[in-house]
Design a protein around this motif. Sequence first.
Motif, PDB file in Angstrom:
ATOM      1  N   THR A  24       0.838  -1.199   0.000  1.00 38.26           N
ATOM      2  CA  THR A  24       0.000   0.000   0.000  1.00 38.26           C
ATOM      3  C   THR A  24       0.869   1.243   0.000  1.00 38.26           C
ATOM      4  O   THR A  24       0.618   2.180  -0.728  1.00 38.26           O
ATOM      5  CB  THR A  24      -0.956   0.013   1.199  1.00 38.26           C
ATOM      6  OG1 THR A  24      -0.205  -0.167   2.399  1.00 38.26           O
ATOM      7  CG2 THR A  24      -2.000  -1.081   1.075  1.00 38.26           C
ATOM      8  N   SER A  25       1.933   1.265   0.823  1.00 43.40           N
ATOM      9  CA  SER A  25       2.921   2.344   0.823  1.00 43.40           C
ATOM     10  C   SER A  25       4.153   1.861   1.586  1.00 43.40           C
ATOM     11  O   SER A  25       4.059   0.968   2.432  1.00 43.40           O
ATOM     12  CB  SER A  25       2.368   3.619   1.467  1.00 43.40           C
ATOM     13  OG  SER A  25       2.277   3.480   2.872  1.00 43.40           O
ATOM     14  N   ARG A  27       5.763   3.528   3.819  1.00 40.65           N
ATOM     15  CA  ARG A  27       5.558   3.891   5.223  1.00 40.65           C
ATOM     16  C   ARG A  27       4.770   2.803   5.955  1.00 40.65           C
ATOM     17  O   ARG A  27       5.113   2.393   7.058  1.00 40.65           O
ATOM     18  CB  ARG A  27       4.844   5.228   5.305  1.00 40.65           C
ATOM     19  CG  ARG A  27       4.585   5.686   6.703  1.00 40.65           C
ATOM     20  CD  ARG A  27       3.885   7.021   6.717  1.00 40.65           C
ATOM     21  NE  ARG A  27       3.612   7.399   8.086  1.00 40.65           N
ATOM     22  CZ  ARG A  27       2.822   8.374   8.423  1.00 40.65           C
ATOM     23  NH1 ARG A  27       2.240   9.107   7.500  1.00 40.65           N
ATOM     24  NH2 ARG A  27       2.609   8.651   9.675  1.00 40.65           N
ATOM     25  N   GLU A  28       3.707   2.329   5.355  1.00 41.98           N
ATOM     26  CA  GLU A  28       2.881   1.304   5.990  1.00 41.98           C
ATOM     27  C   GLU A  28       3.607  -0.031   6.098  1.00 41.98           C
ATOM     28  O   GLU A  28       3.404  -0.767   7.064  1.00 41.98           O
ATOM     29  CB  GLU A  28       1.550   1.165   5.255  1.00 41.98           C
ATOM     30  CG  GLU A  28       0.661   2.378   5.459  1.00 41.98           C
ATOM     31  CD  GLU A  28      -0.594   2.359   4.613  1.00 41.98           C
ATOM     32  OE1 GLU A  28      -0.908   1.311   4.014  1.00 41.98           O
ATOM     33  OE2 GLU A  28      -1.250   3.405   4.544  1.00 41.98           O
ATOM     34  N   SER A  58       5.612   9.078  -2.506  1.00 39.75           N
ATOM     35  CA  SER A  58       4.174   9.286  -2.359  1.00 39.75           C
ATOM     36  C   SER A  58       3.338   8.171  -2.995  1.00 39.75           C
ATOM     37  O   SER A  58       2.120   8.290  -3.063  1.00 39.75           O
ATOM     38  CB  SER A  58       3.776  10.634  -2.958  1.00 39.75           C
ATOM     39  OG  SER A  58       4.099  10.664  -4.330  1.00 39.75           O
ATOM     40  N   LYS A  60       1.026   5.270  -3.563  1.00 37.50           N
ATOM     41  CA  LYS A  60      -0.005   4.591  -2.784  1.00 37.50           C
ATOM     42  C   LYS A  60      -0.582   3.495  -3.675  1.00 37.50           C
ATOM     43  O   LYS A  60      -1.150   3.775  -4.723  1.00 37.50           O
ATOM     44  CB  LYS A  60      -1.108   5.550  -2.366  1.00 37.50           C
ATOM     45  CG  LYS A  60      -0.691   6.654  -1.420  1.00 37.50           C
ATOM     46  CD  LYS A  60      -0.455   6.149  -0.023  1.00 37.50           C
ATOM     47  CE  LYS A  60      -1.750   5.873   0.667  1.00 37.50           C
ATOM     48  NZ  LYS A  60      -1.648   5.309   1.974  1.00 37.50           N
ATOM     49  N   GLU A  62      -3.173   1.652  -3.320  1.00 36.56           N
ATOM     50  CA  GLU A  62      -4.627   1.736  -3.543  1.00 36.56           C
ATOM     51  C   GLU A  62      -4.962   2.732  -4.643  1.00 36.56           C
ATOM     52  O   GLU A  62      -5.856   2.498  -5.450  1.00 36.56           O
ATOM     53  CB  GLU A  62      -5.382   2.177  -2.279  1.00 36.56           C
ATOM     54  CG  GLU A  62      -5.212   1.303  -1.088  1.00 36.56           C
ATOM     55  CD  GLU A  62      -4.257   1.911  -0.080  1.00 36.56           C
ATOM     56  OE1 GLU A  62      -4.613   1.980   1.092  1.00 36.56           O
ATOM     57  OE2 GLU A  62      -3.145   2.311  -0.464  1.00 36.56           O
ATOM     58  N   ASP A  63      -4.244   3.877  -4.670  1.00 34.66           N
ATOM     59  CA  ASP A  63      -4.505   4.892  -5.700  1.00 34.66           C
ATOM     60  C   ASP A  63      -4.223   4.331  -7.087  1.00 34.66           C
ATOM     61  O   ASP A  63      -4.992   4.545  -8.027  1.00 34.66           O
ATOM     62  CB  ASP A  63      -3.650   6.133  -5.469  1.00 34.66           C
ATOM     63  CG  ASP A  63      -4.026   6.877  -4.196  1.00 34.66           C
ATOM     64  OD1 ASP A  63      -5.138   6.627  -3.658  1.00 34.66           O
ATOM     65  OD2 ASP A  63      -3.217   7.697  -3.739  1.00 34.66           O
ATOM     66  N   HIS A  87      -1.670  -5.923   2.901  1.00 35.34           N
ATOM     67  CA  HIS A  87      -1.464  -4.877   1.893  1.00 35.34           C
ATOM     68  C   HIS A  87      -2.136  -5.268   0.580  1.00 35.34           C
ATOM     69  O   HIS A  87      -2.842  -4.460  -0.030  1.00 35.34           O
ATOM     70  CB  HIS A  87       0.030  -4.629   1.678  1.00 35.34           C
ATOM     71  CG  HIS A  87       0.679  -3.929   2.818  1.00 35.34           C
ATOM     72  ND1 HIS A  87       1.079  -2.618   2.756  1.00 35.34           N
ATOM     73  CD2 HIS A  87       0.996  -4.354   4.065  1.00 35.34           C
ATOM     74  CE1 HIS A  87       1.619  -2.264   3.898  1.00 35.34           C
ATOM     75  NE2 HIS A  87       1.582  -3.310   4.720  1.00 35.34           N
ATOM     76  N   ILE A  91      -5.436  -3.448  -1.207  1.00 36.50           N
ATOM     77  CA  ILE A  91      -5.467  -2.984  -2.596  1.00 36.50           C
ATOM     78  C   ILE A  91      -6.633  -3.620  -3.333  1.00 36.50           C
ATOM     79  O   ILE A  91      -7.388  -2.940  -4.037  1.00 36.50           O
ATOM     80  CB  ILE A  91      -4.121  -3.266  -3.290  1.00 36.50           C
ATOM     81  CG1 ILE A  91      -3.064  -2.315  -2.709  1.00 36.50           C
ATOM     82  CG2 ILE A  91      -4.229  -3.155  -4.796  1.00 36.50           C
ATOM     83  CD1 ILE A  91      -1.658  -2.611  -3.124  1.00 36.50           C
ATOM     84  N   SER A  94      -9.941  -2.079  -1.898  1.00 36.54           N
ATOM     85  CA  SER A  94     -10.127  -0.680  -2.310  1.00 36.54           C
ATOM     86  C   SER A  94     -10.630  -0.609  -3.742  1.00 36.54           C
ATOM     87  O   SER A  94     -11.536   0.154  -4.065  1.00 36.54           O
ATOM     88  CB  SER A  94      -8.810   0.094  -2.196  1.00 36.54           C
ATOM     89  OG  SER A  94      -8.392   0.170  -0.872  1.00 36.54           O
TER      90      SER A  94
END
Length: 146
Positions: A24-25, A27-28, A58, A60, A62-63, A87, A91, A94
């Motif tokens: 997902t990212s 960071r996650e 940046s 993501k 999901e995006d 994760h 995805i 979402s």
Amino acid sequence: AEATAAGGGGGGPPGGVVLESPLTSVREVVQDHWLVAYLPSFLRSVLDRFLTENLKLSFKGEDFAVNVGSPILVLHGEKDLVVPVGHGQTIHDSRSLTKAGRGRLNGVPKTDILRLPTADHDTVMRQPEAMEKVKDFAQAVWAAAK
């Protein structure tokens, strides 16, 4: 790792996308790492602040999944300690909640997931059921593109 199933070479959108152990990212992924759970709360907050201030990636997952118009197949190992299976499930979920991700496109499910109970991060594509699922997905995408 990502790979297009068909149709990506002509400048248009790919016919289908296979996401293997997607995140997902970054960071996650760091925050979900099993070692982080053992850190004292003040160190977790320092880590979170560090990631927020210094990690400029940046992306993501999901995006990406929500915005791609092609069918997506997610493959993820349940024993993945690098990128937890949640994760890939996030995805998938979402995308499934959007109009772009529901139903079928030319007979191919717009969103599909295969969770592999015995696979880890490095063994997803060594699983016979993963190979079969990718083969079926690619054949369906290829047939729909004709």
